[in-house]
Design a protein around this motif. Structure first.
Motif, PDB file in Angstrom:
ATOM      1  N   THR A   1       0.494   3.893  -3.072  1.00 48.06           N
ATOM      2  CA  THR A   1       0.334   5.149  -2.771  1.00 48.06           C
ATOM      3  C   THR A   1       1.425   6.291  -3.152  1.00 48.06           C
TER       4      THR A   1
ATOM      5  N   PHE B   1      -3.679  -2.468  -5.186  1.00 45.34           N
ATOM      6  CA  PHE B   1      -4.780  -2.225  -4.100  1.00 45.34           C
ATOM      7  C   PHE B   1      -5.865  -3.526  -3.947  1.00 45.34           C
TER       8      PHE B   1
ATOM      9  N   CYS C   1       0.760  -1.466   0.002  1.00 47.87           N
ATOM     10  CA  CYS C   1      -0.050   0.038   0.017  1.00 47.87           C
ATOM     11  C   CYS C   1       0.847   1.212   0.002  1.00 47.87           C
TER      12      CYS C   1
ATOM     13  N   TYR D   1      -7.967   0.622   3.885  1.00 47.29           N
ATOM     14  CA  TYR D   1      -7.266   1.574   3.116  1.00 47.29           C
ATOM     15  C   TYR D   1      -7.273   1.064   1.750  1.00 47.29           C
ATOM     16  N   SER D   2      -7.124  -0.153   1.363  1.00 45.22           N
ATOM     17  CA  SER D   2      -6.701  -0.726  -0.103  1.00 45.22           C
ATOM     18  C   SER D   2      -7.974  -0.405  -0.840  1.00 45.22           C
TER      19      SER D   2
ATOM     20  N   ARG E   1      -8.236   3.461  -1.326  1.00 42.01           N
ATOM     21  CA  ARG E   1      -7.572   4.277  -2.308  1.00 42.01           C
ATOM     22  C   ARG E   1      -7.917   3.680  -3.682  1.00 42.01           C
TER      23      ARG E   1
END
Length: 257
Positions: A80, A93, A76, A119-120, A123
């Motif tokens: 990112t 992701f 990640c 989070y993944s 994003r």
């Protein structure tokens, strides 16, 4: 294809097992991750903190489910901050999100499987458009995983950052009324999550930058002074590893815009 190299190598980010153990509480104030018990995972985390994200992910995956957290985080952070190809970013992701679902099944009480899932997916949603992602049901998945994270790990500062982003992005894209009624998004609740993150991890450049971004999206010129102050504070944070250095450099870039 090999992953891109971390562009700011620094000997201060390179640890021995002993120095990693000593620095661990500060390095992991954001994710509340426990110090690894397996030597192979210690090496994976050493690679992660030094910025060798590809090696960190590979070593973590070689251990199996116990190594998923370092693999999630390495993948990640690389996607990112360093991967420029949008298709490759989204694929990473997606891989993390799928892996997290396996981890949740095998380790239902491990907050990492839920946090990195949120989070993944978050994003990924930003990459394909938040509105499209909400139509695909990702909003509920992100919120449920973040709720589970903070239930299992109340001191997980990074989950509070992610919650703040969740509220801000939804309100920005679909409005306060629809965001609130359909997705439970609330501006002030989002801001409280950012403040909680900073209380839990005062050294976080990420918390400051994401808070600034949320203020800029939702309050615009009214909060411009606070936005610029938060970015300036983030740019002045002292980075103790590769992840933090990337976050500081991102804040510096924002100040140049």
């Amino acid at each position: 294809m090999a992953w891109k190299q971390f562009p700011y190598p620094d000997d201060a980010y390179v640890h021995t097992p002993a120095s990693l153990a000593a620095a661990w509480p500060r390095l992991h104030a954001g994710d509340a991750e426990p110090f690894p018990q397996q030597a192979a995972l210690v090496q994976a985390w050493i690679a992660f903190h030094a910025g060798d994200f590809e090696r960190a992910a590979r070593l973590g995956l070689a251990v199996g489910v116990p190594g998923y957290c370092v693999a999630h985080k390495a993948s990640c952070m690389y996607a990112t901050h360093l991967e420029l190809d949008e298709g490759a970013r989204l694929a990473l992701f997606e891989e993390v999100a799928e892996r997290c679902e396996r981890q949740q099944a095998e380790q239902p009480d491990n907050p990492a499987g839920y946090y990195w899932h949120a989070y993944s997916l978050g994003r990924y949603a930003l990459g394909i458009s938040v509105v499209k992602a909400l139509a695909q049901g990702m909003g509920a998945k992100v919120r449920n995983s973040l709720n589970r994270t903070v239930t299992l790990a109340p001191l997980h500062a990074d989950a509070h950052i992610a919650f703040g982003i969740y509220h801000a992005e939804i309100i920005d894209k679909v409005g306060a009324m629809i965001g609130g009624l359909s997705y439970g998004a609330d501006k002030e609740d989002g801001y409280r999550h950012f403040r909680t993150a900073l209380a839990l991890n005062p050294a976080s450049a990420s918390a400051r930058s994401e808070y600034a971004r949320a203020l800029q999206m939702l309050d615009g010129k009214k909060k411009l002074a606070e936005v610029m102050s938060l970015y300036a504070q983030a740019a002045e944070c002292v980075a103790l590893d590769a992840k933090e250095r990337l976050e500081v450099e991102a804040a510096i870039d924002e100040l140049k815009k």
